[in-house]
Design a protein around this motif. Structure first.
Motif: not given
Lengths: 182, 456
Positions: A72, A74-77, A83, A86-87, A177-178, B214, B286-288, B351-352, B364-365, B367-372, B377
């Motif tokens: 839950t 934040m993550a890099y991937f 996904y 898309k990258r 960046n990553m 988040v 964000l593609c969500e 942050w998100v 969840e949408k 969190r992942r959308g901002v990450m993408l 990254a």
């Protein structure tokens, strides 16, 4: 997937040297596909239900009850195949400025261990990865990570990456960046 | 004194003449006039020295970061008594904690005895903060609560517990966003934000529950001056379709157009937001689909709460910065701070956030959308870092530094608007907010006291 209580013999059960060799070659080849920016071939090594996860790493006290990593946070991937695709699509654009001139990638994989699972055609694979990125004149960035993969043999007999957990060693990414897959 | 070299031939008369303004001064003493000469916010010329000079940087730490309201935490990050996080105000390490009075406190993360750091975790829950060196401990409000073998200080004429707490900041909040300020003379946070509060409420108050963050954040180091990303977010819609062309092509196969007559730049006290009235464009990247559906379903409610005009900003093509270093993207729902680590290095914290009352599945949408998209990254952000670093590095050249940078896009675009507050400019593809940001920067850098800083 803890190692606790497993003897070396039990770890080896169902894992013969040929299989270890095959999985090592699978990971080395994957590293070379990434170094050579052969991203479509790299995506083809993924299982359709792949989960590719590089969580953010936090420095917390040992007494802290919170999980060290969490789905839950934040993550890099935290990617599925969509996904990842898309990258890759972005990296292939001629206007991907951060990739032109190309980043010179270097992936070194080592400390590979293979463990059997309850499922005959799936193995847990531990490894270390060292990634160096060189760019432009003198830019050089180092990433190191511990990986835990789930490798699966699909119905065609090919090995596929089904899960990957990448535990980065840095809490603060020492880079702008990553633009690398580990 | 004789010239060390023979005089060379005169330059040919047909060499191109320097049409730019007079060369910027070299690294002379940094008095008020010198700082003033670095920024021409009327015509839009910026001296490259402000991105390179260690003297300028040192003055920035004193006169902006140590005097301004700096974002340190959102309420939702430290909900319970004992919850804390560590962050920075300028280069000063601070602890932000919720104390037994349930209030949020912020104080310098450095022991009053030898100066050692007293907290090494980036987040967690604690009863106190204890220094590893001699064991002095501090309560959640920063006051000194325990001293090892305190009898040693019995009858000591200079030891006064009440004066040896950690150096406390003023903490004030708006919409759950807590800001810290180490200058007792600074205006209130409300006055500091000024008319920009009205805009912040587009995100912080479009729903009665407000927002939440988040869990966790992503931190990264860029070898750039902190002002390049801050100015990028304050109003550089111009770069969006060029820098981020690869991501836009990858996701949508085309590049969006920004409408000059349906977009604005607004600013107040150096805080700025560029935005379209398209309601949805940032959120759509964000593609969500669930995020877009949520916004569409709530469009009328947002308008009831914010009025029609502001409700169009909730997810629109936009970016913003609260002076000096808090930036955000509406629609993408990301806040970030640019923490200075020297003239040529910046630590980015990302942050998100989302509406607290939004469906759980949206967390969840987002969190992942901002990450993408907008994280180190992210397929948008990774091209930004490249620009910021090379804009900074190029100024190492003394000849390079002699030419000022042009920041004059949209001169004369200011308009009176019946609804929008602050200074309003038509067309979000503009550099009006850059000029306002650097006007504020100059105001602070040249003002000995807050009383000398004008409301803008």
């Amino acid at each position: 997937m803890s190692d606790a209580g497993k003897s070396g013999a039990a770890l080896a059960a169902g894992v013969d040297r040929d299989l270890v060799f095959e999985i090592e070659q699978f990971l080395y080849r994957e590293a070379r596909l990434l170094d050579e920016e052969r991203y479509d071939e790299w995506l083809a090594t993924m299982a359709p239900d792949v989960h590719y996860w590089m969580p953010g790493i936090q420095a917390r006290y040992r007494a802290d009850k919170a999980d060290l990593i969490s789905r839950t946070r934040m993550a890099y991937f935290d990617d599925d195949l969509d996904y990842l695709t898309k990258r890759v699509e972005r990296a292939k654009q001629t206007t991907a400025w951060a990739e032109d001139p190309p980043t010179r990638h270097f992936h070194m994989v080592s400390n590979i261990e293979v463990e059997a699972t309850e499922i005959p055609d799936e193995w847990v694979v531990h490894s270390l990865v060292l990634n160096l990125r060189h760019r432009n004149e003198a830019e050089e960035q180092t990433l190191t990570a511990r990986r835990q993969d789930l490798v699966r043999r699909d119905e065609t007999g090919a090995l596929k990456l089904a899960r990957r957990l990448i535990r980065l060693q840095q809490t603060v990414l020492q880079a702008k960046n990553m633009n690398a897959f580990l | 004194m004789s010239a060390p070299f023979a005089k060379g031939p005169a330059a040919p008369a047909d060499l191109p003449r320097d049409e730019a303004p007079a060369p910027a001064p070299g690294p002379g003493p940094l008095d008020e006039a010198a700082v003033r000469a670095m920024v021409d916010s009327e015509q839009g010329w910026i001296d490259r020295r402000i991105f390179w000079d260690p003297q300028v940087y040192a003055l920035e730490m004193e006169r902006t970061f140590a005097r301004c309201w700096i974002f340190v935490a959102h309420d939702s990050q430290i909900p319970e008594v004992g919850d804390f996080l560590t962050t920075y105000v300028g280069e000063d390490a601070v602890i932000v904690a919720r104390a037994r009075d349930r209030q949020v406190h912020a104080f310098i993360n450095s022991c009053s005895h030898r100066g050692n750091r007293v907290c090494f975790a980036e987040a967690g829950s604690a009863r106190r903060f204890t220094c590893n060196f001699h064991g002095w401990s501090y309560a959640l409000d920063g006051s000194l609560s325990g001293v090892t073998a305190e009898e040693l200080y019995k009858d000591n004429p200079t030891f006064d517990r009440s004066k040896l707490g950690l150096h406390k900041a003023r903490v004030e909040s708006h919409g759950g966003m807590h800001f810290a300020c180490f200058d007792p003379e600074a205006p209130s946070l409300a006055d500091y934000l000024g008319e920009f509060r009205w805009y912040l409420d587009v995100l912080l108050d479009n729903d009665e529950g407000g927002i939440e963050f988040v869990d966790g954040n992503i931190k990264s180091r860029l070898k750039c001056n902190w002002k390049f990303p801050a100015e990028d977010f304050v109003g550089d819609a111009y770069h969006a379709t060029w820098t981020h062309s690869s991501a836009l092509q990858a996701l949508f196969g085309n590049i969006p157009t920004m409408k000059a007559d349906r977009s604005f730049q607004v600013n107040a006290n150096g805080h700025g937001w560029d935005f379209g009235l398209d309601f949805i464009s940032n959120a759509a990247t964000l593609c969500e689909p669930e995020i877009v559906e949520y916004l569409r379903e709530n469009e009328v409610r947002f308008a009831e709460r914010l009025g029609k005009m502001r409700s169009r900003m909730v997810g629109s093509l936009s970016s913003a910065t609260v002076f000096p270093n808090l930036s955000f993207l509406a629609g993408h729902n990301t806040f970030r701070t640019w923490n200075p680590k020297g003239p040529a290095e910046t630590e980015l914290h990302t942050w998100v956030f989302l509406n607290r009352n939004a469906p759980d599945s949206l967390k969840e949408k987002y969190r992942r959308g901002v990450m993408l998209t907008f994280s180190p990254a992210g397929i948008f952000e990774m091209d930004d870092g490249e620009n910021f670093e090379h804009c900074t590095a190029s100024n190492a050249g003394v000849v390079t530094r002699r030419r000022k940078l042009h920041t004059g896009l949209g001169l004369g675009s200011e308009v009176e608007h019946p609804e929008l507050k602050g200074n309003v400019h038509r067309n979000q593809v503009n550099e009006a907010n850059h000029r306002a940001f650097y006007q504020r920067w100059t105001d602070l850098m040249t003002a000995p006291n807050w009383a000398d800083v004008p409301v803008r």
